[in-house]
Scaffold this active site. Sequence first.
Site, PDB file in Angstrom:
ATOM      1  N   GLY A  22      -1.003   5.170  -6.248  1.00 39.19           N
ATOM      2  CA  GLY A  22      -2.151   4.377  -5.808  1.00 39.19           C
ATOM      3  C   GLY A  22      -3.212   5.215  -5.106  1.00 39.19           C
ATOM      4  O   GLY A  22      -4.410   5.022  -5.314  1.00 39.19           O
ATOM      5  N   ASN A  69      -2.266  -5.007   2.029  1.00 35.76           N
ATOM      6  CA  ASN A  69      -0.870  -4.596   2.163  1.00 35.76           C
ATOM      7  C   ASN A  69      -0.214  -5.088   3.446  1.00 35.76           C
ATOM      8  O   ASN A  69       1.000  -5.255   3.512  1.00 35.76           O
ATOM      9  CB  ASN A  69      -0.761  -3.071   2.071  1.00 35.76           C
ATOM     10  CG  ASN A  69      -1.814  -2.352   2.881  1.00 35.76           C
ATOM     11  OD1 ASN A  69      -3.013  -2.571   2.691  1.00 35.76           O
ATOM     12  ND2 ASN A  69      -1.402  -1.524   3.795  1.00 35.76           N
ATOM     13  N   GLY A 102       3.225   2.349  -9.383  1.00 40.63           N
ATOM     14  CA  GLY A 102       4.526   1.931  -9.911  1.00 40.63           C
ATOM     15  C   GLY A 102       5.577   1.610  -8.869  1.00 40.63           C
ATOM     16  O   GLY A 102       6.382   0.684  -9.047  1.00 40.63           O
ATOM     17  N   HIS A 103       5.573   2.366  -7.750  1.00 38.79           N
ATOM     18  CA  HIS A 103       6.680   2.173  -6.804  1.00 38.79           C
ATOM     19  C   HIS A 103       6.588   0.855  -6.022  1.00 38.79           C
ATOM     20  O   HIS A 103       7.490   0.510  -5.268  1.00 38.79           O
ATOM     21  CB  HIS A 103       6.835   3.378  -5.865  1.00 38.79           C
ATOM     22  CG  HIS A 103       5.809   3.503  -4.783  1.00 38.79           C
ATOM     23  ND1 HIS A 103       6.025   3.031  -3.509  1.00 38.79           N
ATOM     24  CD2 HIS A 103       4.577   4.072  -4.761  1.00 38.79           C
ATOM     25  CE1 HIS A 103       4.978   3.325  -2.752  1.00 38.79           C
ATOM     26  NE2 HIS A 103       4.079   3.940  -3.486  1.00 38.79           N
ATOM     27  N   THR A 159       0.036  18.448 -16.939  1.00 40.77           N
ATOM     28  CA  THR A 159       1.063  18.009 -17.887  1.00 40.77           C
ATOM     29  C   THR A 159       1.608  16.661 -17.443  1.00 40.77           C
ATOM     30  O   THR A 159       1.984  16.476 -16.292  1.00 40.77           O
ATOM     31  CB  THR A 159       2.195  19.061 -17.944  1.00 40.77           C
ATOM     32  OG1 THR A 159       1.615  20.298 -18.364  1.00 40.77           O
ATOM     33  CG2 THR A 159       3.293  18.640 -18.908  1.00 40.77           C
ATOM     34  N   CYS A 170       2.000   3.738   5.927  1.00 37.62           N
ATOM     35  CA  CYS A 170       1.344   5.007   6.155  1.00 37.62           C
ATOM     36  C   CYS A 170       0.944   5.181   7.613  1.00 37.62           C
ATOM     37  O   CYS A 170       0.738   6.277   8.070  1.00 37.62           O
ATOM     38  CB  CYS A 170       0.116   5.105   5.256  1.00 37.62           C
ATOM     39  SG  CYS A 170       0.469   4.578   3.584  1.00 37.62           S
TER      40      CYS A 170
HETATM   41  N1  PLP Z   1      -3.421   0.936  -1.575  1.00 48.37           N
HETATM   42  C1  PLP Z   1      -2.646   0.006  -1.014  1.00 48.37           C
HETATM   43  C2  PLP Z   1      -3.193  -1.374  -0.791  1.00 48.37           C
HETATM   44  C3  PLP Z   1      -1.335   0.311  -0.643  1.00 48.37           C
HETATM   45  O1  PLP Z   1      -0.576  -0.624  -0.082  1.00 48.37           O
HETATM   46  C4  PLP Z   1      -0.854   1.632  -0.858  1.00 48.37           C
HETATM   47  C5  PLP Z   1       0.493   2.013  -0.421  1.00 48.37           C
HETATM   48  O2  PLP Z   1       1.043   1.476   0.517  1.00 48.37           O
HETATM   49  C6  PLP Z   1      -1.708   2.555  -1.471  1.00 48.37           C
HETATM   50  C7  PLP Z   1      -2.980   2.178  -1.808  1.00 48.37           C
HETATM   51  C8  PLP Z   1      -1.239   3.935  -1.778  1.00 48.37           C
HETATM   52  O3  PLP Z   1      -0.382   3.931  -2.904  1.00 48.37           O
HETATM   53  P1  PLP Z   1       0.639   5.102  -3.185  1.00 48.37           P
HETATM   54  O4  PLP Z   1       1.704   5.018  -2.144  1.00 48.37           O
HETATM   55  O5  PLP Z   1       1.166   4.851  -4.561  1.00 48.37           O
HETATM   56  O6  PLP Z   1      -0.126   6.372  -3.101  1.00 48.37           O
END
Ligand code: PLP
Length: 395
Positions: free
Chosen positions: A73, A153, A202-203, A239, A322
């Site tokens: 993301g 989130n 994906g995760h 790649t 994060c």
């Molecule tokens: N955007 C949102 C709304 C998210 O919740 C997150 C991850 O928590 C991200 C972006 C970042 O995604 P990734 O962890 O795949 O880099």
Amino acid sequence: MKMQYFYFDHNSTTPVAPEVLRDLTATLVEVSGNASSIHHYGQVAKQKLEGARREVAARIGCDVKELVFTSGGTESDNLAIFGVGRKAGRAVKHVITSSVEHPAVLNACAQLEREGSEVVYLPVDADGVIRVEDLKRALRPGTTLVTIMHANNETGAIQPIREIAALAHSCGALLHSDGVQTGGRVPVNVKDLGVDLFSISGHKFGAPKGMGALYVRKGLAVEAVIVGGHHERDRRAGTENVPGAAAFGKAASIGFDWSAIAPLRDRLEKGILDRVKDAKVNGAGAKRLPNTTNIRFHGIEGEAIVIALDLRGYAVSSGSACSSGASEPSHVLLAMGLTPAEARSSVRFSLGPGNTMEEVDGLIEAVAASVAHLRRISPESASSDATQPEAARTA
Ligand code: PLP
């Protein structure tokens, strides 16, 4: 007796689904070629990669040519914002985003600002939703990009993306939406939403970490952020991660609709509000993701609750993954008008397909017991009776 653990932090990440793991390992073992090679091994890898792209594209309603695979993301957000923002002949003068975006968007916008762009951060209402009138006022003929997330989130609040897209386009601006919390989880159709760019990861829905995608509307050129070879139609060099893509595609094809989780989330929310005095749902008035609830517990630190619940075997979060670990109150909750103390007293519960009603009931008990204990030992709220629910409580 062995401690049992229960996972209620799916907005942070999700476990890899068993079918996905099978595809991942089978691809790792059986598909060794580089998808750019012209020999048999390369062709097999290419077929696997393109099959995965078809699955992911189908999940969000776009054409395969409109889908760029990325590392997740964060990279998708960066590619959308820098890819449009730095494009030759499209020197960004004016970008609009919101104050509740994920750092992957906020920090990319801050970088554009340092490079000379003007960035407007739209406020949100008490439920965490932007007001379309604010966007209307902020848009101007020179606005190149509007970037507003699909669902938040931390609170799960869903933004009115269709309306936002129509407005942005009426002023000639492009719309990127960070769909990391919705893509692959709830029905999403990028054409129907009207977005030009859409990020997914994906995760967040059963694939391994490190795979994401950016939808780029046909005809829209983005400048690569990662440069090198001509991979991904010159939009992302390197790649390709074929096993990761295969797993991502498999997760997309499973197509579990997280809307089915809503009754469990509602049970959890009601259970906590009924059992715990002075508990309030942040953003309760918004249209929300079906798996998310964010609750504040007056007088106690969210982080203390997270630790207390962890000791009882329940994994929850006191902010976005994060930013947890940092003691700063959530920028999302502050933008919604919460005081720093209220923001710090908040906990996010995010459910997933594997959670059961028994687990939810166990979590309600654990929350009630943890909050009661923390309030008993907190000098600040020694006088409050934590065991009695408040009669008329609003969410
Ligand atoms: N955007 C949102 C709304 C998210 O919740 C997150 C991850 O928590 C991200 C972006 C970042 O995604 P990734 O962890 O795949 O880099």
